[in-house]
Design an enzyme around this catalytic site. Structure first.
Site, PDB file in Angstrom:
ATOM      1  N   HIS A 224      -0.196  -4.702  -2.943  1.00 60.39           N
ATOM      2  CA  HIS A 224      -1.069  -4.866  -1.787  1.00 60.39           C
ATOM      3  C   HIS A 224      -2.205  -5.829  -2.126  1.00 60.39           C
ATOM      4  O   HIS A 224      -2.586  -5.986  -3.278  1.00 60.39           O
ATOM      5  CB  HIS A 224      -1.654  -3.511  -1.365  1.00 60.39           C
ATOM      6  CG  HIS A 224      -0.629  -2.551  -0.875  1.00 60.39           C
ATOM      7  ND1 HIS A 224      -0.342  -1.364  -1.521  1.00 60.39           N
ATOM      8  CD2 HIS A 224       0.196  -2.598   0.195  1.00 60.39           C
ATOM      9  CE1 HIS A 224       0.612  -0.722  -0.865  1.00 60.39           C
ATOM     10  NE2 HIS A 224       0.944  -1.450   0.179  1.00 60.39           N
TER      11      HIS A 224
ATOM     12  N   ASP B   9       0.942   3.194   9.157  1.00 61.60           N
ATOM     13  CA  ASP B   9       1.235   2.638   7.838  1.00 61.60           C
ATOM     14  C   ASP B   9       0.481   3.420   6.766  1.00 61.60           C
ATOM     15  O   ASP B   9      -0.727   3.646   6.889  1.00 61.60           O
ATOM     16  CB  ASP B   9       0.803   1.163   7.834  1.00 61.60           C
ATOM     17  CG  ASP B   9       1.214   0.418   6.588  1.00 61.60           C
ATOM     18  OD1 ASP B   9       2.226   0.810   5.973  1.00 61.60           O
ATOM     19  OD2 ASP B   9       0.535  -0.569   6.234  1.00 61.60           O
TER      20      ASP B   9
END
Length: 282
Positions: free
Chosen positions: A178, A82
């Site tokens: 995020h 990721d």
């Protein structure tokens, strides 16, 4: 079964109107929790690690955990890098045995993002390992990732980016961030639909921890095929551990409090698999 790539996994999701959950794993218990959730719900699943997680223990440690889980499982499991932040890290993950790679050039110019992404795609092609990239910039901060205020994916650029890079999936920036949201996120769903019309490859939603389930479900309806969850897994695990230590502060056996963290993660993962409608798709 052996680790799978995400290629067919995401194409199946795209064809059949669901998404595959991609869960960031930080330790053995999280890996076990995600695997058990997938088995119980008969769901395909992606486990993934960020650069800061990799720095903590190494690609090989995390791959070994997930590979063992996959070998014990009867559902498809993929291991994904990721937010790979460099060509070098992407190649290390490829050589180590990761079955899916993300290269994140979203902090670079459009032209540099294309160049970097294509270099990773070309390197992964002989091994048939799929590559995800990001266009636009998902905001917020998590791990060493700092997207600042973020920036939206332009549908007009998406087709050019996909065609020039040859990526197999595209992470889009439509208003998610995020880390922990300070308020309810406002997603640009019309933009998502416009991107879906512009490109044919599977689309990915980052920064989903904290996004209302009904909003995630609508994103899946509009073409999202992979949904990333990270922050909320950490929160769930920590709640399980601290709950045990709060009740029994003299506990010295890590298995006891880690088991509580594992159970919290498992229940969270199961709930999100139901949101993305991957239940019973394995």
């Amino acid at each position: 079964m052996p680790l799978m790539t995400t290629t067919q996994m995401l194409l199946d999701a795209q064809k059949n109107g669901y998404a595959v959950g991609a869960f960031n794993v930080e330790n053995m218990e999280m890996v076990m929790a995600v695997m058990e959730a997938a088995e119980e719900l008969r769901s395909p699943v992606i486990m993934q690690t960020t650069p800061s997680t990799v720095n903590y223990a190494g690609l090989d440690y995390f791959l070994a955990n997930v590979r063992t889980a996959a070998e014990r499982a009867s559902v498809p499991i993929a291991m994904h890098l990721d937010h790979g932040n460099s060509f070098e890290l992407a190649m290390q993950a490829l050589r180590t045995g990761y079955t899916s790679i993300m290269i994140d050039g979203s902090h670079e110019s459009f032209e540099e993002n294309i160049r970097l992404t294509k270099s990773v795609v070309d390197a992964c092609a002989p091994s048939k390992v799929p590559v995800e990239a990001e266009l636009g910039k998902v905001g917020g901060k998590e791990d060493d990732l700092d997207g600042g205020a973020g920036g939206y994916t332009e549908p007009s650029e998406a087709l050019e980016f996909v065609n020039k890079t040859g990526i197999t999936s595209l992470a889009v920036a439509i208003g998610t961030a995020h880390g922990v949201y300070k308020g309810e996120p406002k997603l640009d769903l019309l933009r998502l639909s416009e991107i879906r019309e512009a490109v044919s490859i599977p689309l990915v939603l980052h920064g989903t921890s904290g996004v209302p389930d009904e909003t995630v479900a609508e994103c899946v309806k509009r073409g999202i095929c992979k949904v990333n969850y990270a922050t909320d897994l950490r929160i769930a695990f920590s709640k399980g551990v601290t709950g045990v230590l709060r009740e029994k502060p003299d506990t010295i056996d890590p298995k006891k409090y880690n088991a509580a963290g594992k159970q919290m993660v498992k229940e969270y993962v199961k709930s999100k698999m139901k949101v993305v409608k991957s239940e019973g798709k394995a």
